[in-house]
Design an enzyme around this catalytic site. Sequence first.
Site, PDB file in Angstrom:
ATOM      1  N   HIS A 149       0.845  -1.198   0.000  1.00 58.22           N
ATOM      2  CA  HIS A 149       0.000   0.000   0.000  1.00 58.22           C
ATOM      3  C   HIS A 149       0.882   1.251   0.000  1.00 58.22           C
ATOM      4  O   HIS A 149       1.793   1.354   0.801  1.00 58.22           O
ATOM      5  CB  HIS A 149      -0.889   0.028   1.240  1.00 58.22           C
ATOM      6  N   PRO A 179      -4.947   0.549  18.517  1.00 56.87           N
ATOM      7  CA  PRO A 179      -4.615   0.060  17.174  1.00 56.87           C
ATOM      8  C   PRO A 179      -4.703   1.097  16.046  1.00 56.87           C
ATOM      9  O   PRO A 179      -4.346   0.792  14.915  1.00 56.87           O
ATOM     10  CB  PRO A 179      -5.639  -1.066  16.944  1.00 56.87           C
ATOM     11  N   TYR A 214       3.655   6.691  10.139  1.00 62.81           N
ATOM     12  CA  TYR A 214       2.853   5.521   9.769  1.00 62.81           C
ATOM     13  C   TYR A 214       3.725   4.427   9.156  1.00 62.81           C
ATOM     14  O   TYR A 214       3.565   3.238   9.475  1.00 62.81           O
ATOM     15  CB  TYR A 214       1.727   5.930   8.805  1.00 62.81           C
ATOM     16  N   LYS A 259       0.527  -0.039  15.045  1.00 62.07           N
ATOM     17  CA  LYS A 259       1.923  -0.115  15.487  1.00 62.07           C
ATOM     18  C   LYS A 259       2.274  -1.333  16.342  1.00 62.07           C
ATOM     19  O   LYS A 259       3.456  -1.656  16.499  1.00 62.07           O
ATOM     20  CB  LYS A 259       2.276   1.144  16.306  1.00 62.07           C
ATOM     21  N   TYR A 305      -9.504   5.565   6.916  1.00 59.00           N
ATOM     22  CA  TYR A 305      -9.786   5.906   8.316  1.00 59.00           C
ATOM     23  C   TYR A 305     -10.812   7.030   8.295  1.00 59.00           C
ATOM     24  O   TYR A 305     -10.566   8.060   7.658  1.00 59.00           O
ATOM     25  CB  TYR A 305      -8.538   6.439   9.017  1.00 59.00           C
TER      26      TYR A 305
END
Length: 397
Positions: A72, A292, A384, A296, A200
């Site tokens: 991704h 979550p 990220y 991580k 998200y």
Amino acid sequence: MKTQVAIIGAGPAGLMLGHLLDLCGIDSVIIENRSKEYVIDRVRAGVLEQHVVDLMVRTGIGERLMREGLRHEGVYLAFGGTRRYINFVEHTGKAIWVYGQNEVVRDLIAAREATGRPLHFEAETVVVEGVDSPHPSIRYFHEGETHTLHADFVAGCDGFHGISRPMFPADLLRGFDRVYPFAWLGILAHAAPSSEELVYSLHERGFALFSMRTPQITRLYLQCATDDDIENWPDDRIWSELQMRLSTSDGWKPNEGEIFQKSITPMRSFVAEPMQYKRLFLAGDAAHIVPPTGAKGLNLAVADVRVLAHSLQRYYAGEGEAALAGYSQTCLNRIWKAQRFSWWMTQMLHKQGEGVDFELRRQMAELDYVTSSKAAMTSLAENYVGLDLDVSLPRKV
Ligand code: RFL
Ligand code: PHB
């Protein structure tokens, strides 16, 4: 029985530690209280940072990941009915991979079994002794008998509810924690993912996350109450809530399909300091928990055991105790940054309660800023994809 490193727990931390030690020629025994099927089937994380992918590939366990994992290049953040894309590769040169924790665990177990080194399932560790001496030992039940394993070191990779952390002297160990006033309801569904990237979403009804496992399986999460019961969530209610929270005005929405797994997970942030007491080391969820939202937990567990394997390798190469002294601080520096990022993503994306209109407006403004400022997008992206980890990679010999 004797070994060099006794590892408690066969989650990602314990299995990866065993794998890295094997590559360094260091002997270990892994003791896991659950069955092999349970450990593999447990549905958990899905996102791997680039450093974990590189580690798996370079140490000879990345073949299936390269074939079946989904690379991704960014994520969508959705709010106010729109989706905005943050491109990780453009901002950092790095990507992330979607590959279930189950699959990582399956690959690690296969690699362990191929070495012939011991991995005992359904073997419960009951006592750890002598960690303040050069000769610690652990006692465990396996196949109806009590066994004693003598080791040079004990690695507590036994998760948040394990027995290793409580073995630290109470006046040495300090815990820092935060419990959030919401939980995640997660599902797996037989539905083709309708977006190539994760989404998200902050909605006035609460957070939702669109993720996936394979080209046929979608993984979805919904913010719910901490005391909620899965019985309150028939499939129709889950889909209707997901559609409301995730659909955007460009016509995008998640595909629906048969739900074959659902569960509710509470959320907390926790760090134990230090992570070493003499001959006992903590790694992974045994030492820290993150909510979550930043994806991580698994990645931090792998980072810890990379540092630990490297320290033990230097110890056995003749550097002695000095090689181990920096373990805790090296890990904690990076862990606290991941804690900060996970907390920040969590507060930005979750509804904080009822009657919180000011907070919601502030969160929308933050999302608008984070998805339009180059500096803010770069900051989110570099956290990220995972902050740098300065440990050399062992190679499969
Ligand atoms: P684990 O996986 O909990 O493994 C610990 C193992 O120790 C065993 N054990 C014992 N064995 C012998 N004797 C005893 N006395 C024992 N006590 C316990 C347990 O049976 C178990 O097998 O810890 P580890 O290895 O540190 O791995 C940590 C990760 O599992 C965890 O951080 C992640 O799953 C967190 N997480 C995520 N992490 C990510 O990096 N990316 C994600 O996308 C992500 N999503 C998630 C997540 C966790 C979630 N849940 C369910 C908590 C999504 C969710 C919903
Ligand atoms: C998942 O796919 O399970 C997943 C993805 C991103 C997260 C957490 C979990 O932040």
